[in-house]
Design a protein around this motif. Structure first.
Motif, PDB file in Angstrom:
ATOM      1  N   GLY A  93      -6.601  12.929  12.159  1.00 22.60           N
ATOM      2  CA  GLY A  93      -6.171  13.270  10.817  1.00 22.60           C
ATOM      3  C   GLY A  93      -7.009  14.390  10.243  1.00 22.60           C
ATOM      4  N   ARG A  94      -6.634  14.830   9.051  1.00 18.16           N
ATOM      5  CA  ARG A  94      -7.325  15.929   8.397  1.00 18.16           C
ATOM      6  C   ARG A  94      -8.776  15.569   8.111  1.00 18.16           C
ATOM      7  NH1 ARG A  94      -4.293  18.075   3.230  1.00 18.16           N
ATOM      8  NH2 ARG A  94      -2.705  18.215   4.871  1.00 18.16           N
ATOM      9  N   GLY A  95      -9.687  16.500   8.458  1.00 17.86           N
ATOM     10  CA  GLY A  95     -11.110  16.272   8.233  1.00 17.86           C
ATOM     11  C   GLY A  95     -11.780  15.427   9.292  1.00 17.86           C
TER      12      GLY A  95
ATOM     13  N   VAL B  75      -2.037   8.092  18.282  1.00 12.02           N
ATOM     14  CA  VAL B  75      -1.970   8.005  16.826  1.00 12.02           C
ATOM     15  C   VAL B  75      -3.358   7.702  16.284  1.00 12.02           C
ATOM     16  CG1 VAL B  75      -0.932   6.841  14.836  1.00 12.02           C
ATOM     17  CG2 VAL B  75       0.420   7.204  16.931  1.00 12.02           C
ATOM     18  N   GLY B  76      -3.824   8.553  15.385  1.00 11.74           N
ATOM     19  CA  GLY B  76      -5.113   8.315  14.753  1.00 11.74           C
ATOM     20  C   GLY B  76      -4.923   7.660  13.395  1.00 11.74           C
ATOM     21  N   PHE B  77      -5.800   6.749  13.057  1.00 12.16           N
ATOM     22  CA  PHE B  77      -5.752   6.065  11.764  1.00 12.16           C
ATOM     23  C   PHE B  77      -7.062   6.267  11.043  1.00 12.16           C
ATOM     24  CE2 PHE B  77      -6.954   2.377   9.192  1.00 12.16           C
ATOM     25  CZ  PHE B  77      -5.900   2.335   8.294  1.00 12.16           C
ATOM     26  N   SER B  78      -6.975   6.745   9.810  1.00 15.70           N
ATOM     27  CA  SER B  78      -8.148   6.893   8.958  1.00 15.70           C
ATOM     28  C   SER B  78      -8.034   5.919   7.797  1.00 15.70           C
ATOM     29  CB  SER B  78      -8.257   8.326   8.435  1.00 15.70           C
ATOM     30  OG  SER B  78      -9.307   8.438   7.505  1.00 15.70           O
ATOM     31  N   GLY B  79      -9.005   5.042   7.657  1.00 16.41           N
ATOM     32  CA  GLY B  79      -8.943   4.037   6.609  1.00 16.41           C
ATOM     33  C   GLY B  79      -8.890   4.613   5.215  1.00 16.41           C
TER      34      GLY B  79
ATOM     35  N   VAL C 119      -6.561   1.176  21.019  1.00 18.42           N
ATOM     36  CA  VAL C 119      -7.283   1.252  22.292  1.00 18.42           C
ATOM     37  C   VAL C 119      -8.670   1.882  22.175  1.00 18.42           C
ATOM     38  CG1 VAL C 119      -5.178   1.273  23.682  1.00 18.42           C
ATOM     39  CG2 VAL C 119      -6.166   3.447  22.890  1.00 18.42           C
ATOM     40  N   ALA C 120      -9.018   2.429  21.024  1.00 18.15           N
ATOM     41  CA  ALA C 120     -10.331   3.050  20.852  1.00 18.15           C
ATOM     42  C   ALA C 120     -10.651   3.099  19.366  1.00 18.15           C
ATOM     43  CB  ALA C 120     -10.355   4.459  21.456  1.00 18.15           C
ATOM     44  N   GLY C 121     -11.890   3.385  19.059  1.00 20.77           N
ATOM     45  CA  GLY C 121     -12.294   3.480  17.656  1.00 20.77           C
ATOM     46  C   GLY C 121     -13.519   4.357  17.514  1.00 20.77           C
ATOM     47  N   THR C 122     -13.905   4.599  16.288  1.00 22.06           N
ATOM     48  CA  THR C 122     -15.122   5.371  16.035  1.00 22.06           C
ATOM     49  C   THR C 122     -16.037   4.601  15.105  1.00 22.06           C
ATOM     50  OG1 THR C 122     -14.489   6.558  14.010  1.00 22.06           O
ATOM     51  CG2 THR C 122     -13.673   7.454  16.104  1.00 22.06           C
ATOM     52  N   ASP C 123     -17.270   5.063  15.024  1.00 24.41           N
ATOM     53  CA  ASP C 123     -18.218   4.438  14.099  1.00 24.41           C
ATOM     54  C   ASP C 123     -18.021   4.958  12.687  1.00 24.41           C
ATOM     55  OD1 ASP C 123     -19.206   6.997  14.328  1.00 24.41           O
ATOM     56  OD2 ASP C 123     -21.232   6.411  14.934  1.00 24.41           O
ATOM     57  N   ARG C 124     -16.962   5.725  12.467  1.00 24.77           N
ATOM     58  CA  ARG C 124     -16.636   6.237  11.136  1.00 24.77           C
ATOM     59  C   ARG C 124     -15.441   5.495  10.529  1.00 24.77           C
ATOM     60  NH1 ARG C 124     -16.464  12.613  11.134  1.00 24.77           N
ATOM     61  NH2 ARG C 124     -14.432  12.227  12.085  1.00 24.77           N
ATOM     62  N   GLY C 125     -15.060   4.364  11.128  1.00 25.99           N
ATOM     63  CA  GLY C 125     -13.967   3.565  10.595  1.00 25.99           C
ATOM     64  C   GLY C 125     -12.589   4.037  10.999  1.00 25.99           C
TER      65      GLY C 125
ATOM     66  N   LEU D 184       0.813  -1.209   0.000  1.00 26.81           N
ATOM     67  CA  LEU D 184       0.000   0.000   0.000  1.00 26.81           C
ATOM     68  C   LEU D 184       0.852   1.267   0.000  1.00 26.81           C
ATOM     69  CD1 LEU D 184      -2.785  -0.936   2.593  1.00 26.81           C
ATOM     70  CD2 LEU D 184      -3.025  -0.767   0.105  1.00 26.81           C
ATOM     71  N   GLY D 185       2.118   1.105   0.324  1.00 28.54           N
ATOM     72  CA  GLY D 185       2.986   2.272   0.401  1.00 28.54           C
ATOM     73  C   GLY D 185       2.723   3.142   1.610  1.00 28.54           C
ATOM     74  N   VAL D 186       2.179   2.539   2.669  1.00 27.96           N
ATOM     75  CA  VAL D 186       1.851   3.276   3.885  1.00 27.96           C
ATOM     76  C   VAL D 186       2.938   3.045   4.924  1.00 27.96           C
ATOM     77  CG1 VAL D 186       0.203   3.505   5.788  1.00 27.96           C
ATOM     78  CG2 VAL D 186      -0.618   3.151   3.453  1.00 27.96           C
ATOM     79  N   THR D 187       3.413   4.115   5.528  1.00 29.88           N
ATOM     80  CA  THR D 187       4.461   4.017   6.533  1.00 29.88           C
ATOM     81  C   THR D 187       4.029   4.722   7.815  1.00 29.88           C
ATOM     82  OG1 THR D 187       5.539   6.064   5.796  1.00 29.88           O
ATOM     83  CG2 THR D 187       6.262   3.982   4.772  1.00 29.88           C
TER      84      THR D 187
END
Length: 207
Positions: free
Chosen positions: A173-175, A138-142, A115-121, A95-98
């Motif tokens: 992350g942004r948005g 660290v936030g992760f946006s799919g 340790v946590a998540g949202t209903d927005r993925g 995927l080229g994700v680092t």
């Protein structure tokens, strides 16, 4: 855990208490930290554990979900293990994700701990600094953002990160900013089968 307990002390602990109010009555005292931390090989940060002890399992602001280490439903240890396996199964190189210039690693004392998540993925991780003296969130946006980034690191304690998230700041992350005016919506999630979601609101806030 009895009702009336607030989050940990400190500047942002006090600010969170002003937004979240008291924890729901009857919250169980977390006793499963030892097993979870042993499986991870690291002791999780105190402010995170205090917040979980006071409120989880809970959905905050309509989106953010915090799990609890000692409940049959929305169990933190189960979610951490499941999410680590899911993220490890992704071919990040293809995927080229680092993350921090390398292939992301998950779990363990030096990996990303979900340790946590949202209903927005979105997924929220804790990550320990190389010197072991501090933690970041660290936030992760799919879907990534406009620059294609997936992981967004915030060099903040969990309490400060959470306060900013609930104040409508971009913290995954942004948005990612989400803010609803008025008292914070708090949805106490079922701890065992047969229980229902209980909706309530935090104190009035000047936001």
């Amino acid at each position: 855990m009895t009702g009336g307990r607030n989050v940990a002390g400190g500047e942002y602990g006090a600010r969170l208490a002003g937004v979240l109010g008291e924890g729901a009555p009857g919250r169980p005292e977390p006793r499963g930290w030892g097993g979870l931390e042993a499986s991870l090989g690291v002791e999780l940060p105190a402010d995170f554990k205090e917040i979980v002890a006071a409120y989880a399992p809970v959905q905050l602001n309509g989106h953010l979900i915090l799990w609890h280490p000692d409940t049959a439903q929305f169990n933190l240890a189960q979610r951490v293990e499941r999410n680590i396996r899911a993220f490890e199964a992704i071919d990040w190189r293809a995927l080229g994700v680092t993350f921090r210039g390398g292939i992301p690693r998950f779990g363990g004392p030096d990996g990303l701990i979900p340790v946590a998540g949202t209903d927005r993925g979105e997924t929220v991780f804790l990550h320990r600094a190389a010197d072991g003296a501090s933690w970041s969130v660290v936030g992760f946006s799919g879907d990534g953002d406009g620059d294609g980034e997936r992981f967004h690191e915030y060099e903040l304690d969990f309490a400060e990160w959470l306060h900013g998230y609930l104040a409508g700041e971009e913290r995954v992350g942004r948005g990612s900013a989400v803010f609803y005016p008025g008292p914070l919506l708090i949805e106490d999630l079922p701890r065992s089968p047969g229980e229902r979601v209980v909706k309530r609101f935090g104190p009035q806030r000047g936001m």
